[in-house]
Design a protein around this motif. Structure first.
Motif, PDB file in Angstrom:
ATOM      1  N   ILE A  77      -2.471 -11.738   6.843  1.00 13.50           N
ATOM      2  CA  ILE A  77      -1.955 -10.495   6.254  1.00 13.50           C
ATOM      3  C   ILE A  77      -3.040  -9.816   5.436  1.00 13.50           C
ATOM      4  N   ASP A  78      -3.797 -10.595   4.675  1.00 10.88           N
ATOM      5  CA  ASP A  78      -4.885 -10.024   3.880  1.00 10.88           C
ATOM      6  C   ASP A  78      -5.944  -9.364   4.769  1.00 10.88           C
ATOM      7  N   ALA A  79      -6.057  -9.888   6.010  1.00 10.84           N
ATOM      8  CA  ALA A  79      -7.034  -9.334   6.957  1.00 10.84           C
ATOM      9  C   ALA A  79      -6.459  -8.181   7.773  1.00 10.84           C
ATOM     10  N   GLY A  80      -5.188  -7.814   7.522  1.00 12.49           N
ATOM     11  CA  GLY A  80      -4.589  -6.675   8.204  1.00 12.49           C
ATOM     12  C   GLY A  80      -3.819  -7.018   9.457  1.00 12.49           C
ATOM     13  N   ILE A  81      -3.383  -8.273   9.591  1.00 10.63           N
ATOM     14  CA  ILE A  81      -2.605  -8.705  10.755  1.00 10.63           C
ATOM     15  C   ILE A  81      -1.188  -9.031  10.312  1.00 10.63           C
ATOM     16  N   ASN A  99      13.828  -5.801   0.580  1.00  7.96           N
ATOM     17  CA  ASN A  99      13.192  -6.659   1.577  1.00  7.96           C
ATOM     18  C   ASN A  99      11.765  -6.217   1.863  1.00  7.96           C
ATOM     19  N   ILE A 100      11.561  -4.917   1.974  1.00 11.84           N
ATOM     20  CA  ILE A 100      10.250  -4.402   2.365  1.00 11.84           C
ATOM     21  C   ILE A 100       9.196  -4.664   1.294  1.00 11.84           C
ATOM     22  N   ILE A 101       9.560  -4.493   0.038  1.00 12.26           N
ATOM     23  CA  ILE A 101       8.555  -4.624  -1.027  1.00 12.26           C
ATOM     24  C   ILE A 101       8.496  -6.035  -1.601  1.00 12.26           C
ATOM     25  N   LEU A 102       9.367  -6.943  -1.140  1.00  9.79           N
ATOM     26  CA  LEU A 102       9.460  -8.292  -1.713  1.00  9.79           C
ATOM     27  C   LEU A 102       8.095  -8.986  -1.696  1.00  9.79           C
ATOM     28  N   GLY A 103       7.656  -9.401  -2.876  1.00 10.23           N
ATOM     29  CA  GLY A 103       6.363 -10.063  -3.007  1.00 10.23           C
ATOM     30  C   GLY A 103       5.210  -9.113  -3.235  1.00 10.23           C
ATOM     31  N   ASN A 104       5.457  -7.818  -3.043  1.00 13.22           N
ATOM     32  CA  ASN A 104       4.411  -6.805  -3.254  1.00 13.22           C
ATOM     33  C   ASN A 104       5.002  -5.608  -4.009  1.00 13.22           C
ATOM     34  N   GLU A 105       5.809  -5.897  -5.025  1.00 16.12           N
ATOM     35  CA  GLU A 105       6.507  -4.849  -5.748  1.00 16.12           C
ATOM     36  C   GLU A 105       5.533  -4.015  -6.589  1.00 16.12           C
ATOM     37  N   PRO A 106       5.617  -2.693  -6.510  1.00 13.90           N
ATOM     38  CA  PRO A 106       4.790  -1.871  -7.407  1.00 13.90           C
ATOM     39  C   PRO A 106       5.330  -1.980  -8.837  1.00 13.90           C
ATOM     40  N   VAL A 107       4.421  -2.100  -9.773  1.00 12.49           N
ATOM     41  CA  VAL A 107       4.827  -2.327 -11.163  1.00 12.49           C
ATOM     42  C   VAL A 107       4.273  -1.208 -12.051  1.00 12.49           C
ATOM     43  N   ARG A 108       5.110  -0.771 -12.972  1.00 12.81           N
ATOM     44  CA  ARG A 108       4.694   0.231 -13.968  1.00 12.81           C
ATOM     45  C   ARG A 108       5.263  -0.179 -15.322  1.00 12.81           C
ATOM     46  N   LYS A 109       4.374  -0.383 -16.269  1.00 17.59           N
ATOM     47  CA  LYS A 109       4.760  -0.816 -17.620  1.00 17.59           C
ATOM     48  C   LYS A 109       5.582  -2.109 -17.576  1.00 17.59           C
ATOM     49  N   GLY A 110       5.162  -3.024 -16.692  1.00 14.58           N
ATOM     50  CA  GLY A 110       5.798  -4.348 -16.638  1.00 14.58           C
ATOM     51  C   GLY A 110       7.088  -4.405 -15.851  1.00 14.58           C
ATOM     52  N   LEU A 152       8.470  -2.550   9.131  1.00 11.88           N
ATOM     53  CA  LEU A 152       8.117  -1.834   7.898  1.00 11.88           C
ATOM     54  C   LEU A 152       7.556  -2.780   6.848  1.00 11.88           C
ATOM     55  N   LYS A 153       8.041  -4.011   6.806  1.00  4.07           N
ATOM     56  CA  LYS A 153       7.520  -4.994   5.844  1.00  4.07           C
ATOM     57  C   LYS A 153       6.021  -5.197   6.037  1.00  4.07           C
ATOM     58  N   ILE A 154       5.605  -5.333   7.305  1.00  7.69           N
ATOM     59  CA  ILE A 154       4.176  -5.599   7.529  1.00  7.69           C
ATOM     60  C   ILE A 154       3.343  -4.316   7.417  1.00  7.69           C
ATOM     61  N   LEU A 155       3.939  -3.166   7.747  1.00  6.68           N
ATOM     62  CA  LEU A 155       3.226  -1.907   7.546  1.00  6.68           C
ATOM     63  C   LEU A 155       3.006  -1.656   6.052  1.00  6.68           C
ATOM     64  N   TYR A 156       3.997  -1.985   5.253  1.00  9.61           N
ATOM     65  CA  TYR A 156       3.903  -1.814   3.805  1.00  9.61           C
ATOM     66  C   TYR A 156       2.767  -2.662   3.233  1.00  9.61           C
ATOM     67  N   LYS A 157       2.548  -3.823   3.891  1.00 11.97           N
ATOM     68  CA  LYS A 157       1.472  -4.716   3.435  1.00 11.97           C
ATOM     69  C   LYS A 157       0.112  -4.324   3.993  1.00 11.97           C
ATOM     70  N   GLY A 158       0.073  -3.238   4.780  1.00 10.27           N
ATOM     71  CA  GLY A 158      -1.206  -2.720   5.239  1.00 10.27           C
ATOM     72  C   GLY A 158      -1.674  -3.225   6.583  1.00 10.27           C
TER      73      GLY A 158
END
Length: 507
Positions: A77-81, A99-110, A152-158
């Motif tokens: 995943i880090d390599a884009g796969i 589900n889509i953002i799980l583990g990669n949640e955007p954070v603002r002010k904690g 979408l989960k994997i697209l969200y991860k790049g």
């Protein structure tokens, strides 16, 4: 175009199995690369190596020309796969967005920045034409929509390289066409898709390049423009396929009848409304419909897993509406569930145990008052199934979870059709199995039909419905909207009924 992925001389062994034997592939950027082959040919293993779930015993992976080694899916995943597996990995109780953002949640002010998450995911949906309700619970959505959530989960991860393992196995024809449109938008934007499938019509529709694997080796590689279905099929199995058996005339002698059967909403299941039909000895009734319109609920009612709230179910003229699954199995009613892993198999058990599960208390597997299991009889029957259905397994005692999805399906089909059953409720009986096995199962079901077995075939594959069925019933929103003779209806008419339209409404 340069190669975005190269796998050179990949070899992978498991205990008793050579899964990949010196396999090499090269994939160009922005293309659809199809990987086809029979169940157990080594397709999924090869892609699991690329995705970091397995490490090859030998060979090399290059990404954009540079050697890489993945020890986990996180590395890939880090390599884009990214990879979407046959069996989805969503959390059903969470919303689509969660589900889509799980583990990669955007954070603002904690805190999770939900506005940013919604904006990012909405932009992805718009770009690739994914129409998904982001705030609905993921488990409540149809299978086709759940699959888009996985993408979408994997697209969200790049992810720039997307591996799709049998992606259309759970899709209706309409969903499949929509999915192919999504794929086109992905490749047009520069994404690369590796598409594992056994459906050769789909290969000819979407592929740029095709490679065929057989018995752990790569046996054929070609551009889609330079091949055809017959050539690919030959390389997949090394031979042609048997024609469908001739169809004997149906003698109308009702075996099972449903009379105004209804159910109420329960545990998220759809309501069935006044379902009426009968199936005779030696007849196949096909049930068509877009996924999620009551087919699962109907099959569970027929199998004795769910009660009805009104109406009656007659077996040879006698009511069986109050009987359960065990009672109906004793009557000779078998059930091939659409969910083989969740309902038809016990994954940690051996292939031998799964081959007789539910019938283990019958002769010759159990003897005496205490119904003691006779291991030799179980092993003998399992070996018969392995040989007759060409189930690829290192040992008949191996856990069934170690088999490919298609070989797991063969275990279920063998068990639910080979004990002298009088009626077979077959929900998606060929889902996830290869073209050679589909040909075998179709002729197997036709042979049973010609010998007097009644079959209720529930399938999202209209080709399968038209090939096997004597009559076709269409379900829409929990109702049967039509029942027609297969020889007197067009596919277009069935498609209209599946969409909730009648012929007159379409004009």
């Amino acid at each position: 175009m340069k190669y975005v992925v190269e796998m050179r001389d990949i070899t992978k062994r498991f205990p008793g199995v050579l899964a990949n034997d010196c396999v090499s592939i090269s994939v160009k950027k922005g293309t659809v690369f199809c990987l086809v082959g029979e169940n157990g040919a080594g397709k999924s293993t090869l892609m699991n190596i690329l995705y970091g779930m397995y490490v090859s015993d030998s060979g090399q992976i290059l990404l954009n020309g540079k050697p890489v080694t993945f020890y986990s899916s996180a590395d890939a995943i880090d390599a884009g796969i990214g990879m979407v597996h046959q069996h989805f990995m969503i959390s059903p109780e969470l919303t689509v967005l969660e589900n889509i953002i799980l583990g990669n949640e955007p954070v603002r002010k904690g805190l999770i920045d939900w506005n940013h998450a919604m904006e990012t995911v909405s932009n992805l949906c718009s770009k690739y034409d994914f129409r998904i309700p982001l705030l609905e619970r993921a488990g409540s959505l149809p299978m086709g929509t759940q699959q888009k959530v996985e993408i979408l989960k994997i697209l969200y991860k790049g992810a720039d390289i997307i591996i799709l393992d049998e992606p259309t196995a759970v899709l209706t024809p309409q969903e499949t066409e929509e999915f192919f449109n999504n794929m086109k938008l992905l490749t047009d934007s520069g994404k690369t898709i590796i598409f594992i499938t056994h459906k050769l019509k789909e290969v000819m529709q979407v592929a740029d390049e095709v490679v065929v694997m057989r018995q752990a080796k790569l046996v054929h590689s070609t551009l889609k423009s330079k091949t055809g279905i017959e050539v690919l099929a030959y390389h997949m199995v090394g031979s042609g396929f048997a024609d469908i058996l001739p169809r004997k005339e149906v003698v109308h002698n009702p075996l099972i009848s449903l009379e105004n059967v209804s159910t109420k909403l329960q545990m998220g299941k759809m309501e069935l409304k006044n379902i009426s039909f009968c199936v005779s000895h030696g007849e196949i009734l096909g049930i068509a419909g877009v996924s999620g319109n009551g087919q699962k609920e109907l099959s569970d009612v027929l199998a004795g897993l769910d009660p009805i709230t009104s109406g009656d179910i007659l077996w040879k003229g006698q009511s069986i509406k109050d009987t359960d699954r065990k009672d109906r199995r004793s009557l000779g009613i078998s059930y091939i569930s659409e969910d083989r892993k969740g309902e038809s198999l016990c994954l940690p058990w051996g292939v031998d145990q799964n081959c007789v599960a539910g019938y283990h208390d019958k002769e010759p597997f159990a003897t005496g008052i205490l119904k003691r299991i006779v291991p030799q009889a179980v092993l003998k029957k399992t070996q018969e199934y392995v040989e007759q259905f060409s189930i690829k397994v290192p040992l008949v005692t191996s856990p069934v979870e170690n088999l490919s999805g298609g070989n797991q399906q063969k275990v279920v089909v063998a068990r639910e059709t080979m004990f002298g059953q009088k009626l077979i409720v077959a929900a998606e009986p060929t889902r996830g199995i290869d073209i050679g096995a589909i040909s075998f199962v179709h002729n197997h079901l036709m042979r049973l039909r010609n010998n007097g077995t009644g079959i209720i075939l529930i399938s999202s594959d209209l080709d399968e419905i038209f090939t096997l069925s004597d009559r076709i019933a269409v379900m829409y929103e929990g109702e049967l909207v039509t029942i027609v003779d297969t020889q007197k209806v067009r596919r277009e008419d069935i498609g209209l009924h599946m969409a909730g339209l009648s012929g007159s409404e379409s004009k």
